[in-house]
Design a protein around this motif. Structure first.
Motif, PDB file in Angstrom:
ATOM      1  N   ALA A  26       0.827  -1.203   0.000  1.00  0.00           N
ATOM      2  CA  ALA A  26       0.000   0.000   0.000  1.00  0.00           C
ATOM      3  C   ALA A  26       0.869   1.264   0.000  1.00  0.00           C
ATOM      4  O   ALA A  26       0.538   2.261  -0.652  1.00  0.00           O
ATOM      5  CB  ALA A  26      -0.929  -0.012   1.207  1.00  0.00           C
ATOM      6  N   ALA A  27       1.992   1.202   0.733  1.00  0.00           N
ATOM      7  CA  ALA A  27       2.839   2.394   0.879  1.00  0.00           C
ATOM      8  C   ALA A  27       3.759   2.620  -0.321  1.00  0.00           C
ATOM      9  O   ALA A  27       4.010   3.768  -0.712  1.00  0.00           O
ATOM     10  CB  ALA A  27       3.674   2.276   2.149  1.00  0.00           C
ATOM     11  N   SER A  71       4.159   3.108  -7.046  1.00  0.00           N
ATOM     12  CA  SER A  71       5.004   2.684  -8.168  1.00  0.00           C
ATOM     13  C   SER A  71       4.145   2.287  -9.364  1.00  0.00           C
ATOM     14  O   SER A  71       4.445   2.655 -10.510  1.00  0.00           O
ATOM     15  CB  SER A  71       5.889   1.507  -7.756  1.00  0.00           C
ATOM     16  OG  SER A  71       6.755   1.869  -6.699  1.00  0.00           O
ATOM     17  N   ILE A  72       3.085   1.522  -9.114  1.00  0.00           N
ATOM     18  CA  ILE A  72       2.190   1.113 -10.198  1.00  0.00           C
ATOM     19  C   ILE A  72       1.527   2.335 -10.831  1.00  0.00           C
ATOM     20  O   ILE A  72       1.337   2.389 -12.051  1.00  0.00           O
ATOM     21  CB  ILE A  72       1.134   0.121  -9.673  1.00  0.00           C
ATOM     22  CG1 ILE A  72       1.802  -1.188  -9.252  1.00  0.00           C
ATOM     23  CG2 ILE A  72       0.072  -0.163 -10.740  1.00  0.00           C
ATOM     24  CD1 ILE A  72       0.881  -2.149  -8.560  1.00  0.00           C
ATOM     25  N   LEU A  73       1.198   3.324  -9.991  1.00  0.00           N
ATOM     26  CA  LEU A  73       0.602   4.548 -10.512  1.00  0.00           C
ATOM     27  C   LEU A  73       1.554   5.250 -11.474  1.00  0.00           C
ATOM     28  O   LEU A  73       1.137   5.727 -12.541  1.00  0.00           O
ATOM     29  CB  LEU A  73       0.237   5.475  -9.350  1.00  0.00           C
ATOM     30  CG  LEU A  73      -0.423   6.809  -9.714  1.00  0.00           C
ATOM     31  CD1 LEU A  73      -1.740   6.573 -10.440  1.00  0.00           C
ATOM     32  CD2 LEU A  73      -0.661   7.647  -8.459  1.00  0.00           C
ATOM     33  N   ILE A  82       3.246   6.393 -17.119  1.00  0.00           N
ATOM     34  CA  ILE A  82       4.266   6.298 -18.175  1.00  0.00           C
ATOM     35  C   ILE A  82       3.711   5.521 -19.371  1.00  0.00           C
ATOM     36  O   ILE A  82       3.886   5.914 -20.533  1.00  0.00           O
ATOM     37  CB  ILE A  82       5.543   5.634 -17.633  1.00  0.00           C
ATOM     38  CG1 ILE A  82       6.219   6.548 -16.600  1.00  0.00           C
ATOM     39  CG2 ILE A  82       6.506   5.313 -18.773  1.00  0.00           C
ATOM     40  CD1 ILE A  82       7.388   5.893 -15.889  1.00  0.00           C
ATOM     41  N   ALA A  83       3.044   4.395 -19.070  1.00  0.00           N
ATOM     42  CA  ALA A  83       2.473   3.581 -20.148  1.00  0.00           C
ATOM     43  C   ALA A  83       1.392   4.345 -20.902  1.00  0.00           C
ATOM     44  O   ALA A  83       1.285   4.258 -22.130  1.00  0.00           O
ATOM     45  CB  ALA A  83       1.902   2.280 -19.569  1.00  0.00           C
ATOM     46  N   TYR A 110      -1.385  -2.648 -16.078  1.00  0.00           N
ATOM     47  CA  TYR A 110      -1.088  -1.758 -14.952  1.00  0.00           C
ATOM     48  C   TYR A 110      -2.369  -1.117 -14.413  1.00  0.00           C
ATOM     49  O   TYR A 110      -2.573  -0.990 -13.199  1.00  0.00           O
ATOM     50  CB  TYR A 110      -0.108  -0.658 -15.385  1.00  0.00           C
ATOM     51  CG  TYR A 110       1.304  -1.123 -15.603  1.00  0.00           C
ATOM     52  CD1 TYR A 110       1.880  -2.077 -14.770  1.00  0.00           C
ATOM     53  CD2 TYR A 110       2.080  -0.601 -16.636  1.00  0.00           C
ATOM     54  CE1 TYR A 110       3.187  -2.499 -14.971  1.00  0.00           C
ATOM     55  CE2 TYR A 110       3.390  -1.015 -16.842  1.00  0.00           C
ATOM     56  CZ  TYR A 110       3.931  -1.971 -16.010  1.00  0.00           C
ATOM     57  OH  TYR A 110       5.225  -2.389 -16.205  1.00  0.00           O
ATOM     58  N   SER A 111      -3.234  -0.702 -15.325  1.00  0.00           N
ATOM     59  CA  SER A 111      -4.480  -0.055 -14.907  1.00  0.00           C
ATOM     60  C   SER A 111      -5.346  -0.996 -14.088  1.00  0.00           C
ATOM     61  O   SER A 111      -5.925  -0.608 -13.068  1.00  0.00           O
ATOM     62  CB  SER A 111      -5.266   0.421 -16.138  1.00  0.00           C
ATOM     63  OG  SER A 111      -4.521   1.359 -16.877  1.00  0.00           O
ATOM     64  N   SER A 112      -5.423  -2.259 -14.530  1.00  0.00           N
ATOM     65  CA  SER A 112      -6.248  -3.245 -13.817  1.00  0.00           C
ATOM     66  C   SER A 112      -5.700  -3.510 -12.422  1.00  0.00           C
ATOM     67  O   SER A 112      -6.460  -3.572 -11.441  1.00  0.00           O
ATOM     68  CB  SER A 112      -6.310  -4.551 -14.616  1.00  0.00           C
ATOM     69  OG  SER A 112      -6.911  -4.346 -15.875  1.00  0.00           O
ATOM     70  N   ILE A 113      -4.376  -3.663 -12.330  1.00  0.00           N
ATOM     71  CA  ILE A 113      -3.750  -3.904 -11.026  1.00  0.00           C
ATOM     72  C   ILE A 113      -4.003  -2.727 -10.085  1.00  0.00           C
ATOM     73  O   ILE A 113      -4.327  -2.903  -8.911  1.00  0.00           O
ATOM     74  CB  ILE A 113      -2.243  -4.163 -11.184  1.00  0.00           C
ATOM     75  CG1 ILE A 113      -1.993  -5.470 -11.944  1.00  0.00           C
ATOM     76  CG2 ILE A 113      -1.556  -4.220  -9.809  1.00  0.00           C
ATOM     77  CD1 ILE A 113      -0.531  -5.713 -12.279  1.00  0.00           C
TER      78      ILE A 113
END
Length: 223
Positions: free
Chosen positions: A26-27, A32-34, A39-40, A58-61
């Protein structure tokens, strides 16, 4: 509803490891995924084939992660509100805002009513891995200034030593705990007079509220 007579802190190593990993994700993981998603998305607009492939992943995760955290937080805050609102409504517990500590994700609550001389703690337990993502086990305990053994402050972590062999302590961490601890210490030096048993009333009401809402109430055998 089930009444459970066990310590709130008997979680397995798997639970503790999962809790730490969940907090770290969460922290650090979600930010990082955001970033990767952004970037993608930017590269996707320029026709980058790799970005077109990775952006929906990435969006789904990111969406699933955020929805999971929001769901757990909502459930935990809702559980605490069920009990807290009842005690406030019947005016058995009327704390000042400055004397309330509610953790960010709704894991725990602690509050002081300095006029009545009582302490209320509502805490989700570490009793199993299922309780991490689908919280249902909860501790609800009320104290007057004479019904707990002692209190200890370490940084922003308050430990209440209950004097009960099966639930010997309760721990709440919050930035306001140092101030709450000082208020609690001052309360213990005042000559409060209690017409009724606040701990007993809390136990009685907590059973009914937990039963009505299909929650598992973790209680001491020594009430």
């Amino acid at each position: 509803m089930a009444i459970k007579h066990s310590t709130p802190y008997n979680g397995s190593y798997l639970y503790k490891l999962s809790s730490v990993l969940f907090g770290m994700y969460a922290a650090f993981g979600i930010p990082s995924i955001l970033v990767y998603t952004y970037i993608a998305y930017s590269a996707k607009g320029r026709g980058n084939k790799d970005a077109i492939f990775w952006f929906p992943i990435y969006s789904s995760i990111l969406i699933i992660s955020l929805l999971t955290i929001l769901y757990v937080t909502y459930k935990q805050r809702k559980h605490i509100a069920l009990f807290l609102n009842h005690f406030k409504k019947v005016e058995a517990f009327s704390p000042l805002k400055s004397c309330e500590c509610n953790t960010l994700f709704g894991t725990n609550y602690a509050g002081l009513d300095i006029d009545k001389g009582v302490l209320l703690i509502i805490a989700h337990t570490e009793s199993g891995l299922r309780n991490l993502l689908a919280p249902k086990d909860i501790v609800v305990m009320g104290f007057d200034v004479n019904s707990f053994k002692s209190a200890e402050l370490s940084g922003q972590k308050l430990t209440i030593y209950t004097g009960k062999p099966d639930i010997p302590f309760l721990v709440i961490s919050h930035r306001k705990m140092p101030a709450l601890f000082e208020s609690l210490s001052a309360m213990r030096n005042r000559p409060y007079v209690y017409d009724n048993s606040f701990p007993g009333y809390v136990n009685h009401c907590a059973k009914r509220i937990a039963d009505e809402n299909n929650l598992n109430l973790v209680m001491s055998r020594f009430n």
